[in-house]
Design a protein around this motif. Structure first.
Motif, PDB file in Angstrom:
ATOM      1  N   ILE A 159      20.714 -45.391  31.971  1.00 48.12           N
ATOM      2  CA  ILE A 159      20.043 -45.789  33.213  1.00 48.12           C
ATOM      3  C   ILE A 159      19.139 -44.654  33.672  1.00 48.12           C
ATOM      4  O   ILE A 159      19.558 -43.493  33.704  1.00 48.12           O
ATOM      5  CB  ILE A 159      21.071 -46.132  34.307  1.00 48.12           C
ATOM      6  N   LEU A 160      17.919 -44.997  34.007  1.00 48.10           N
ATOM      7  CA  LEU A 160      16.957 -44.035  34.530  1.00 48.10           C
ATOM      8  C   LEU A 160      16.748 -44.321  36.012  1.00 48.10           C
ATOM      9  O   LEU A 160      16.392 -45.444  36.393  1.00 48.10           O
ATOM     10  CB  LEU A 160      15.626 -44.159  33.776  1.00 48.10           C
ATOM     11  N   VAL A 161      16.985 -43.299  36.846  1.00 49.68           N
ATOM     12  CA  VAL A 161      16.783 -43.413  38.290  1.00 49.68           C
ATOM     13  C   VAL A 161      15.524 -42.634  38.655  1.00 49.68           C
ATOM     14  O   VAL A 161      15.432 -41.431  38.398  1.00 49.68           O
ATOM     15  CB  VAL A 161      17.990 -42.846  39.071  1.00 49.68           C
ATOM     16  N   ILE A 162      14.544 -43.329  39.236  1.00 49.87           N
ATOM     17  CA  ILE A 162      13.296 -42.685  39.655  1.00 49.87           C
ATOM     18  C   ILE A 162      13.247 -42.739  41.176  1.00 49.87           C
ATOM     19  O   ILE A 162      12.997 -43.789  41.771  1.00 49.87           O
ATOM     20  CB  ILE A 162      12.066 -43.385  39.044  1.00 49.87           C
ATOM     21  N   ASP A 163      13.519 -41.586  41.816  1.00 49.63           N
ATOM     22  CA  ASP A 163      13.604 -41.518  43.273  1.00 49.63           C
ATOM     23  C   ASP A 163      13.411 -40.058  43.672  1.00 49.63           C
ATOM     24  O   ASP A 163      13.958 -39.165  43.018  1.00 49.63           O
ATOM     25  CB  ASP A 163      14.967 -42.037  43.741  1.00 49.63           C
ATOM     26  N   ASP A 164      12.654 -39.814  44.750  1.00 52.15           N
ATOM     27  CA  ASP A 164      12.399 -38.433  45.160  1.00 52.15           C
ATOM     28  C   ASP A 164      13.389 -37.920  46.194  1.00 52.15           C
ATOM     29  O   ASP A 164      13.252 -36.805  46.690  1.00 52.15           O
ATOM     30  CB  ASP A 164      10.967 -38.288  45.692  1.00 52.15           C
TER      31      ASP A 164
ATOM     32  N   SER B  16       9.659 -38.196  40.467  1.00 52.94           N
ATOM     33  CA  SER B  16       8.296 -38.722  40.627  1.00 52.94           C
ATOM     34  C   SER B  16       8.041 -39.801  39.593  1.00 52.94           C
ATOM     35  O   SER B  16       8.738 -39.898  38.571  1.00 52.94           O
ATOM     36  CB  SER B  16       7.258 -37.607  40.449  1.00 52.94           C
ATOM     37  N   GLY B  17       7.023 -40.610  39.854  1.00 50.56           N
ATOM     38  CA  GLY B  17       6.663 -41.661  38.919  1.00 50.56           C
ATOM     39  C   GLY B  17       6.220 -41.119  37.574  1.00 50.56           C
ATOM     40  O   GLY B  17       6.584 -41.650  36.521  1.00 50.56           O
ATOM     41  N   GLU B  18       5.428 -40.049  37.587  1.00 50.37           N
ATOM     42  CA  GLU B  18       4.941 -39.461  36.334  1.00 50.37           C
ATOM     43  C   GLU B  18       6.094 -38.973  35.474  1.00 50.37           C
ATOM     44  O   GLU B  18       6.134 -39.216  34.258  1.00 50.37           O
ATOM     45  CB  GLU B  18       3.975 -38.298  36.617  1.00 50.37           C
ATOM     46  N   GLU B  19       7.057 -38.278  36.114  1.00 51.13           N
ATOM     47  CA  GLU B  19       8.212 -37.782  35.378  1.00 51.13           C
ATOM     48  C   GLU B  19       9.075 -38.935  34.872  1.00 51.13           C
ATOM     49  O   GLU B  19       9.599 -38.903  33.744  1.00 51.13           O
ATOM     50  CB  GLU B  19       9.051 -36.861  36.272  1.00 51.13           C
ATOM     51  N   GLY B  20       9.212 -39.968  35.679  1.00 48.44           N
ATOM     52  CA  GLY B  20       9.982 -41.126  35.253  1.00 48.44           C
ATOM     53  C   GLY B  20       9.374 -41.816  34.044  1.00 48.44           C
ATOM     54  O   GLY B  20      10.089 -42.195  33.109  1.00 48.44           O
ATOM     55  N   LEU B  21       8.068 -41.970  34.031  1.00 47.41           N
ATOM     56  CA  LEU B  21       7.390 -42.597  32.889  1.00 47.41           C
ATOM     57  C   LEU B  21       7.543 -41.738  31.634  1.00 47.41           C
ATOM     58  O   LEU B  21       7.727 -42.262  30.531  1.00 47.41           O
ATOM     59  CB  LEU B  21       5.915 -42.821  33.205  1.00 47.41           C
ATOM     60  N   ARG B  22       7.484 -40.414  31.806  1.00 45.77           N
ATOM     61  CA  ARG B  22       7.665 -39.522  30.651  1.00 45.77           C
ATOM     62  C   ARG B  22       9.067 -39.670  30.065  1.00 45.77           C
ATOM     63  O   ARG B  22       9.233 -39.802  28.846  1.00 45.77           O
ATOM     64  CB  ARG B  22       7.422 -38.071  31.069  1.00 45.77           C
ATOM     65  N   LEU B  23      10.078 -39.680  30.926  1.00 47.35           N
ATOM     66  CA  LEU B  23      11.449 -39.834  30.442  1.00 47.35           C
ATOM     67  C   LEU B  23      11.649 -41.197  29.779  1.00 47.35           C
ATOM     68  O   LEU B  23      12.357 -41.303  28.772  1.00 47.35           O
ATOM     69  CB  LEU B  23      12.437 -39.669  31.607  1.00 47.35           C
TER      70      LEU B  23
ATOM     71  N   ARG C 191       9.451 -42.917  28.175  1.00 48.97           N
ATOM     72  CA  ARG C 191       8.829 -42.888  26.843  1.00 48.97           C
ATOM     73  C   ARG C 191       9.685 -42.119  25.854  1.00 48.97           C
ATOM     74  O   ARG C 191       9.836 -42.535  24.698  1.00 48.97           O
ATOM     75  CB  ARG C 191       7.439 -42.245  26.929  1.00 48.97           C
ATOM     76  N   GLU C 192      10.219 -40.975  26.286  1.00 48.66           N
ATOM     77  CA  GLU C 192      10.967 -40.107  25.374  1.00 48.66           C
ATOM     78  C   GLU C 192      12.331 -40.687  25.009  1.00 48.66           C
ATOM     79  O   GLU C 192      12.753 -40.608  23.856  1.00 48.66           O
ATOM     80  CB  GLU C 192      11.141 -38.727  26.000  1.00 48.66           C
ATOM     81  N   THR C 193      13.021 -41.254  25.984  1.00 46.43           N
ATOM     82  CA  THR C 193      14.339 -41.845  25.741  1.00 46.43           C
ATOM     83  C   THR C 193      14.392 -43.181  26.466  1.00 46.43           C
ATOM     84  O   THR C 193      14.757 -43.242  27.650  1.00 46.43           O
ATOM     85  CB  THR C 193      15.466 -40.922  26.264  1.00 46.43           C
ATOM     86  N   PRO C 194      14.013 -44.264  25.804  1.00 46.78           N
ATOM     87  CA  PRO C 194      13.936 -45.562  26.471  1.00 46.78           C
ATOM     88  C   PRO C 194      15.275 -45.952  27.114  1.00 46.78           C
ATOM     89  O   PRO C 194      16.314 -45.939  26.456  1.00 46.78           O
ATOM     90  CB  PRO C 194      13.575 -46.524  25.325  1.00 46.78           C
ATOM     91  N   PRO C 195      15.257 -46.267  28.403  1.00 46.58           N
ATOM     92  CA  PRO C 195      16.489 -46.644  29.105  1.00 46.58           C
ATOM     93  C   PRO C 195      16.811 -48.123  28.894  1.00 46.58           C
ATOM     94  O   PRO C 195      15.966 -48.911  28.467  1.00 46.58           O
ATOM     95  CB  PRO C 195      16.154 -46.361  30.561  1.00 46.58           C
ATOM     96  N   ASP C 196      18.043 -48.491  29.243  1.00 44.14           N
ATOM     97  CA  ASP C 196      18.440 -49.896  29.234  1.00 44.14           C
ATOM     98  C   ASP C 196      18.132 -50.551  30.567  1.00 44.14           C
ATOM     99  O   ASP C 196      18.014 -51.769  30.646  1.00 44.14           O
ATOM    100  CB  ASP C 196      19.939 -50.009  28.930  1.00 44.14           C
TER     101      ASP C 196
ATOM    102  N   VAL D 145       4.244 -47.577  38.862  1.00 45.01           N
ATOM    103  CA  VAL D 145       5.246 -47.213  37.855  1.00 45.01           C
ATOM    104  C   VAL D 145       5.877 -48.471  37.268  1.00 45.01           C
ATOM    105  O   VAL D 145       6.048 -48.592  36.052  1.00 45.01           O
ATOM    106  CB  VAL D 145       6.333 -46.303  38.463  1.00 45.01           C
ATOM    107  N   LEU D 146       6.201 -49.424  38.131  1.00 43.28           N
ATOM    108  CA  LEU D 146       6.771 -50.694  37.682  1.00 43.28           C
ATOM    109  C   LEU D 146       5.830 -51.409  36.725  1.00 43.28           C
ATOM    110  O   LEU D 146       6.244 -51.910  35.673  1.00 43.28           O
ATOM    111  CB  LEU D 146       7.075 -51.572  38.893  1.00 43.28           C
ATOM    112  N   ARG D 147       4.556 -51.450  37.095  1.00 39.80           N
ATOM    113  CA  ARG D 147       3.572 -52.125  36.236  1.00 39.80           C
ATOM    114  C   ARG D 147       3.523 -51.492  34.856  1.00 39.80           C
ATOM    115  O   ARG D 147       3.507 -52.181  33.830  1.00 39.80           O
ATOM    116  CB  ARG D 147       2.181 -52.064  36.885  1.00 39.80           C
TER     117      ARG D 147
END
Length: 223
Positions: free
Chosen positions: A4-9, A33-40, A42-47, A63-65
Motif C-alpha cells: 500500500i502506498l500512502v500519499i499525504d503531506d 508529495s505527489g511527485e514523490e508518490g508517483l516516483r515510488l 513507478r519503482e515499486t508498483p503498489p496494490d 496524481v490520480l489521473r
C-alpha cells in the motif's frame, strides 16, 4: 504481502497509517508529495494507493489521473478533508474507487481498503469451465478443490488460461513458459503437460492435437 502506498503531506496521518496497516500485515510506503508518490509507484508498483487531494506541488487529482493512466486497474482510495459532493464527484470522475473524509476511524478505512483489494483480486481471476486461476495470489482451484502447482506448472497453466480454446504449439509453449533462451530437451513440454493433467484431474481440460499442439478445451461427448 500486499503493498500500500500512502500519499499525504500530513506526517501524523502517514505515521498512523504506516503503523496500523503494517500491523495488519501490509507493506506500507509513504510519500509527502505527489511527485514523490508517483516516483515510488513507478519503482515499486503498489496494490492500492491511499491518496490525499490537497498536496504540495501536484494536486491529488493530477496524481490520480497519472496513476490511473499508468495502471487502469490500480485501486485508488481518496483520504481527504474536502467533503463536498462536488469534490467527491470530481474524484470519482478521475477514477477514484473510494472516498473517505477526514477525520476518520482507522477501522473503517481498513475495511474499505480490504474491500477494494478483494475486488481487484476478483477482477484479475481467470476462469474456464470449473477451473479458476488467480495470477495475484498464485492460487488455482478446480471446483472447490485447491490445486497446488509448482512455479513452472503455474506459468504453463496461466499461458493456457489466457488463451482458452486456442491451439498452442510446443514451440510457442517453450518460448512462453521456459523462455527463448531454453536449449534443453523439448520433451519437457510433454512432461509438464502430463504433470498438470494429473494435478487438475478429470475431466481432462488440456487436450492434445497430435502434430499440432495443445489446447485448453472441454472435451466434446464422443471425442
Amino acid at each position: 504481502m500486499k503493498r500500500i502506498l500512502v500519499i499525504d503531506d500530513d506526517p501524523s496521518i502517514t505515521s498512523l497509517l504506516r503503523r496500523g496497516l503494517s500491523y495488519e500485515g501490509f507493506q506500507v510506503s509513504t510519500a509527502p508529495s505527489g511527485e514523490e508518490g508517483l516516483r515510488l509507484a513507478r519503482e515499486t508498483p503498489p496494490d492500492l494507493v491511499v491518496l490525499d487531494l490537497m498536496l504540495p506541488g501536484l494536486d491529488g487529482l493530477e496524481v490520480l489521473r497519472r496513476l490511473r493512466s499508468a495502471d487502469p486497474q490500480l485501486p485508488v482510495l481518496m483520504l481527504t478533508a474536502r467533503d463536498t459532493a462536488e469534490d467527491q464527484i470530481q474524484a470519482f470522475g478521475f477514477g477514484a474507487e473510494d472516498y473517505v473524509v477526514k477525520p476518520f476511524r482507522f477501522e473503517v478505512l481498513l475495511a474499505r481498503i480490504q474491500a477494494r483489494l478483494r475486488q481487484r483480486q476478483a477482477r484479475s481471476e481467470l476462469r474456464y469451465a470449473d477451473l479458476r486461476l488467480n495470477p495475484e495470489s498464485h492460487q488455482v482451484f478446480r471446483g472447490s478443490r485447491e490445486v497446488v502447482l509448482t512455479g513452472l506448472e503455474f506459468r504453463l497453466l496461466h499461458t493456457f488460461m489466457r488463451q482458452p480454446e486456442r491451439v498452442l504449439s510446443k514451440s510457442f509453449l517453450l518460448d512462453a513458459v521456459w523462455g527463448s533462451d531454453f536449449f534443453g530437451d523439448t520433451n519437457i513440454v510433454e512432461v509438464y503437460i502430463k504433470q498438470l493433467r494429473q494435478k487438475l484431474g478429470e475431466p481432462r481440460l488440456i487436450q492434445t492435437l497430435r502434430g499440432v499442439g495443445y489446447v485448453l478445451r472441454e472435451k466434446s461427448p464422443g471425442r
